[in-house]
Design a protein around this motif. Structure first.
Motif, PDB file in Angstrom:
ATOM      1  N   GLU A 204      -0.109  -0.397   5.381  1.00 26.04           N
ATOM      2  CA  GLU A 204      -1.010  -0.539   4.219  1.00 26.04           C
ATOM      3  C   GLU A 204      -1.455   0.840   3.725  1.00 26.04           C
ATOM      4  O   GLU A 204      -1.499   1.100   2.529  1.00 26.04           O
ATOM      5  CB  GLU A 204      -2.266  -1.326   4.609  1.00 26.04           C
ATOM      6  CG  GLU A 204      -2.100  -2.814   4.655  1.00 26.04           C
ATOM      7  CD  GLU A 204      -3.345  -3.475   5.256  1.00 26.04           C
ATOM      8  OE1 GLU A 204      -3.742  -3.066   6.367  1.00 26.04           O
ATOM      9  OE2 GLU A 204      -3.885  -4.375   4.616  1.00 26.04           O
TER      10      GLU A 204
ATOM     11  N   ARG B  70      -9.029  -3.220  -2.692  1.00 27.99           N
ATOM     12  CA  ARG B  70      -8.414  -3.086  -4.009  1.00 27.99           C
ATOM     13  C   ARG B  70      -9.454  -2.859  -5.111  1.00 27.99           C
ATOM     14  O   ARG B  70      -9.243  -3.229  -6.257  1.00 27.99           O
ATOM     15  CB  ARG B  70      -7.527  -4.298  -4.343  1.00 27.99           C
ATOM     16  CG  ARG B  70      -6.450  -4.596  -3.302  1.00 27.99           C
ATOM     17  CD  ARG B  70      -5.524  -3.420  -3.023  1.00 27.99           C
ATOM     18  NE  ARG B  70      -4.564  -3.148  -4.083  1.00 27.99           N
ATOM     19  CZ  ARG B  70      -3.358  -3.695  -4.137  1.00 27.99           C
ATOM     20  NH1 ARG B  70      -2.957  -4.516  -3.192  1.00 27.99           N
ATOM     21  NH2 ARG B  70      -2.529  -3.384  -5.117  1.00 27.99           N
ATOM     22  N   ASN B  71     -10.551  -2.229  -4.744  1.00 24.17           N
ATOM     23  CA  ASN B  71     -11.557  -1.797  -5.725  1.00 24.17           C
ATOM     24  C   ASN B  71     -11.558  -0.281  -5.871  1.00 24.17           C
ATOM     25  O   ASN B  71     -12.463   0.281  -6.478  1.00 24.17           O
ATOM     26  CB  ASN B  71     -12.965  -2.236  -5.282  1.00 24.17           C
ATOM     27  CG  ASN B  71     -13.187  -3.718  -5.475  1.00 24.17           C
ATOM     28  OD1 ASN B  71     -12.632  -4.315  -6.378  1.00 24.17           O
ATOM     29  ND2 ASN B  71     -13.990  -4.312  -4.612  1.00 24.17           N
TER      30      ASN B  71
ATOM     31  N   GLU C   2     -10.779   3.008   6.332  1.00 22.06           N
ATOM     32  CA  GLU C   2     -10.769   1.543   6.331  1.00 22.06           C
ATOM     33  C   GLU C   2     -11.717   0.985   5.280  1.00 22.06           C
ATOM     34  O   GLU C   2     -12.823   1.496   5.092  1.00 22.06           O
ATOM     35  CB  GLU C   2     -11.179   1.009   7.711  1.00 22.06           C
ATOM     36  CG  GLU C   2     -11.043  -0.488   7.815  1.00 22.06           C
ATOM     37  CD  GLU C   2     -11.133  -0.993   9.242  1.00 22.06           C
ATOM     38  OE1 GLU C   2     -11.439  -0.176  10.147  1.00 22.06           O
ATOM     39  OE2 GLU C   2     -10.910  -2.197   9.446  1.00 22.06           O
ATOM     40  N   THR C   3     -11.241  -0.053   4.614  1.00 19.33           N
ATOM     41  CA  THR C   3     -12.094  -0.783   3.671  1.00 19.33           C
ATOM     42  C   THR C   3     -12.278  -2.195   4.191  1.00 19.33           C
ATOM     43  O   THR C   3     -11.291  -2.851   4.578  1.00 19.33           O
ATOM     44  CB  THR C   3     -11.455  -0.824   2.266  1.00 19.33           C
ATOM     45  OG1 THR C   3     -11.298   0.524   1.800  1.00 19.33           O
ATOM     46  CG2 THR C   3     -12.314  -1.596   1.280  1.00 19.33           C
TER      47      THR C   3
ATOM     48  N   LEU D 182     -12.009   1.800  -3.346  1.00 15.58           N
ATOM     49  CA  LEU D 182     -12.971   2.426  -2.427  1.00 15.58           C
ATOM     50  C   LEU D 182     -12.311   3.397  -1.454  1.00 15.58           C
ATOM     51  O   LEU D 182     -12.836   4.493  -1.215  1.00 15.58           O
ATOM     52  CB  LEU D 182     -13.757   1.354  -1.661  1.00 15.58           C
ATOM     53  CG  LEU D 182     -14.554   0.359  -2.510  1.00 15.58           C
ATOM     54  CD1 LEU D 182     -15.415  -0.516  -1.614  1.00 15.58           C
ATOM     55  CD2 LEU D 182     -15.397   1.067  -3.557  1.00 15.58           C
ATOM     56  N   ALA D 183     -11.172   3.010  -0.874  1.00 21.25           N
ATOM     57  CA  ALA D 183     -10.493   3.932   0.053  1.00 21.25           C
ATOM     58  C   ALA D 183     -10.045   5.187  -0.689  1.00 21.25           C
ATOM     59  O   ALA D 183     -10.072   6.293  -0.135  1.00 21.25           O
ATOM     60  CB  ALA D 183      -9.307   3.243   0.720  1.00 21.25           C
TER      61      ALA D 183
ATOM     62  N   LYS E 269       0.084   6.717  -3.304  1.00 22.52           N
ATOM     63  CA  LYS E 269      -0.524   6.666  -4.640  1.00 22.52           C
ATOM     64  C   LYS E 269      -1.424   7.889  -4.864  1.00 22.52           C
ATOM     65  O   LYS E 269      -1.586   8.356  -5.991  1.00 22.52           O
ATOM     66  CB  LYS E 269      -1.330   5.381  -4.807  1.00 22.52           C
ATOM     67  CG  LYS E 269      -1.931   5.239  -6.183  1.00 22.52           C
ATOM     68  CD  LYS E 269      -2.077   3.831  -6.626  1.00 22.52           C
ATOM     69  CE  LYS E 269      -2.522   3.792  -8.087  1.00 22.52           C
ATOM     70  NZ  LYS E 269      -2.964   2.472  -8.505  1.00 22.52           N
TER      71      LYS E 269
ATOM     72  N   VAL F  47      -1.916  10.016  10.170  1.00 23.41           N
ATOM     73  CA  VAL F  47      -0.955   8.999  10.612  1.00 23.41           C
ATOM     74  C   VAL F  47      -1.326   7.723   9.872  1.00 23.41           C
ATOM     75  O   VAL F  47      -2.479   7.298   9.902  1.00 23.41           O
ATOM     76  CB  VAL F  47      -1.042   8.789  12.140  1.00 23.41           C
ATOM     77  CG1 VAL F  47      -0.130   7.635  12.560  1.00 23.41           C
ATOM     78  CG2 VAL F  47      -0.652  10.065  12.870  1.00 23.41           C
ATOM     79  N   ALA F  48      -0.344   7.126   9.200  1.00 23.60           N
ATOM     80  CA  ALA F  48      -0.647   6.002   8.316  1.00 23.60           C
ATOM     81  C   ALA F  48      -0.155   4.672   8.872  1.00 23.60           C
ATOM     82  O   ALA F  48       0.901   4.599   9.505  1.00 23.60           O
ATOM     83  CB  ALA F  48      -0.014   6.235   6.945  1.00 23.60           C
TER      84      ALA F  48
HETATM   85  C1  COA Z   1      -5.351   0.677   3.462  1.00 27.82           C
HETATM   86  C2  COA Z   1      -6.772   0.393   3.015  1.00 27.82           C
HETATM   87  C3  COA Z   1      -7.715   1.441   3.597  1.00 27.82           C
HETATM   88  C4  COA Z   1      -6.825   0.450   1.470  1.00 27.82           C
HETATM   89  O1  COA Z   1      -8.180   0.292   1.062  1.00 27.82           O
HETATM   90  P1  COA Z   1      -8.583  -0.092  -0.439  1.00 27.82           P
HETATM   91  O2  COA Z   1     -10.021   0.257  -0.616  1.00 27.82           O
HETATM   92  O3  COA Z   1      -8.194  -1.480  -0.717  1.00 27.82           O
HETATM   93  O4  COA Z   1      -7.649   0.894  -1.272  1.00 27.82           O
HETATM   94  P2  COA Z   1      -7.754   1.234  -2.826  1.00 27.82           P
HETATM   95  O5  COA Z   1      -8.413   0.112  -3.551  1.00 27.82           O
HETATM   96  O6  COA Z   1      -8.334   2.580  -2.987  1.00 27.82           O
HETATM   97  O7  COA Z   1      -6.199   1.248  -3.196  1.00 27.82           O
HETATM   98  C5  COA Z   1      -5.671   2.218  -4.077  1.00 27.82           C
HETATM   99  C6  COA Z   1      -4.215   1.901  -4.329  1.00 27.82           C
HETATM  100  O8  COA Z   1      -3.483   1.941  -3.110  1.00 27.82           O
HETATM  101  C7  COA Z   1      -2.476   0.903  -3.122  1.00 27.82           C
HETATM  102  N1  COA Z   1      -2.798  -0.093  -2.104  1.00 27.82           N
HETATM  103  C8  COA Z   1      -3.891  -0.125  -1.306  1.00 27.82           C
HETATM  104  N2  COA Z   1      -3.838  -1.167  -0.445  1.00 27.82           N
HETATM  105  C9  COA Z   1      -2.659  -1.789  -0.705  1.00 27.82           C
HETATM  106  C10 COA Z   1      -2.023  -2.938  -0.167  1.00 27.82           C
HETATM  107  N3  COA Z   1      -2.586  -3.653   0.845  1.00 27.82           N
HETATM  108  N4  COA Z   1      -0.824  -3.330  -0.677  1.00 27.82           N
HETATM  109  C11 COA Z   1      -0.267  -2.635  -1.688  1.00 27.82           C
HETATM  110  N5  COA Z   1      -0.819  -1.526  -2.264  1.00 27.82           N
HETATM  111  C12 COA Z   1      -2.003  -1.119  -1.761  1.00 27.82           C
HETATM  112  C13 COA Z   1      -2.515   0.282  -4.509  1.00 27.82           C
HETATM  113  O9  COA Z   1      -1.627   1.032  -5.318  1.00 27.82           O
HETATM  114  C14 COA Z   1      -3.952   0.529  -4.910  1.00 27.82           C
HETATM  115  O10 COA Z   1      -4.132   0.580  -6.299  1.00 27.82           O
HETATM  116  P3  COA Z   1      -4.262  -0.800  -7.142  1.00 27.82           P
HETATM  117  O11 COA Z   1      -5.252  -1.669  -6.426  1.00 27.82           O
HETATM  118  O12 COA Z   1      -4.720  -0.333  -8.482  1.00 27.82           O
HETATM  119  O13 COA Z   1      -2.890  -1.412  -7.160  1.00 27.82           O
HETATM  120  C15 COA Z   1      -7.225  -1.028   3.443  1.00 27.82           C
HETATM  121  O14 COA Z   1      -6.222  -1.955   3.099  1.00 27.82           O
HETATM  122  C16 COA Z   1      -7.522  -1.162   4.909  1.00 27.82           C
HETATM  123  O15 COA Z   1      -8.649  -0.893   5.356  1.00 27.82           O
HETATM  124  N6  COA Z   1      -6.529  -1.584   5.709  1.00 27.82           N
HETATM  125  C17 COA Z   1      -6.723  -1.744   7.152  1.00 27.82           C
HETATM  126  C18 COA Z   1      -6.948  -0.410   7.855  1.00 27.82           C
HETATM  127  C19 COA Z   1      -5.833   0.563   7.544  1.00 27.82           C
HETATM  128  O16 COA Z   1      -4.644   0.249   7.630  1.00 27.82           O
HETATM  129  N7  COA Z   1      -6.262   1.772   7.166  1.00 27.82           N
HETATM  130  C20 COA Z   1      -5.349   2.857   6.870  1.00 27.82           C
HETATM  131  C21 COA Z   1      -5.258   3.717   8.088  1.00 27.82           C
HETATM  132  S1  COA Z   1      -3.980   4.924   7.901  1.00 27.82           S
END
Ligand code: COA
Length: 116
Positions: free
Chosen positions: A90, A60-61, A53-54, A63-64, A97, A86-87
């Protein structure tokens, strides 16, 4: 442990706690606030990634992605190269990717109440 931090955006610090049954990777801000977190457990030949989780303000930095790559490095250090998770919707985009692919759609079943 020493890990590559080359992709961590400026202003963030990587925090790795590998000295526990459930290793935790965190990305912290310079004010020590949690920006992203993820966990992994090891079962047989598999690493199981969980609760990635971020924080909304830090998304979108990349970090995840860094959390996942760091957790994967912990698995590789143990000789484990197979992963499962399990995803959320998001998460699916993030993991695809990072090279993951869908094995099967996940379905949750509930029983409202077990009758005698
Ligand atoms: C999913 C989650 C962890 C992504 O965290 P993040 O730090 O924003 O992810 P990143 O910045 O590393 O993303 C890397 C790439 O993944 C894809 N991506 C990540 N989140 C996305 C979104 N919400 N919509 C579309 N693409 C997404 C993009 O391709 C992104 O690259 P880009 O920003 O250059 O386009 C975050 O949205 C989150 O915490 N969501 C709620 C909890 C959750 O669903 N966790 C996943 C559990 S399985």
């Amino acid at each position: 442990m020493t890990l590559s931090k080359t992709e961590l955006p400026k202003g963030y610090v990587l925090d790795v706690n590998d000295d526990t049954p459930v290793p935790i990777v965190r990305v912290l801000t310079s004010e020590h606030m949690e920006a992203a977190i993820g966990r992994v457990v090891f079962v047989g030949h598999f690493a199981i990634y969980d609760r990635i989780e971020t924080n909304l303000r830090h998304r979108r930095n990349g970090l995840a992605s860094i959390v996942m790559k760091t957790l994967e490095a912990l698995a590789i250090n143990r000789g484990i190269r197979k992963g499962i998770l399990v995803a959320t919707t998001e998460g699916k985009v993030l993991y695809e990717k990072l090279g993951w692919s869908v094995y099967t759609p996940y379905m949750t079943a509930v029983i409202p109440e077990i009758k005698d």
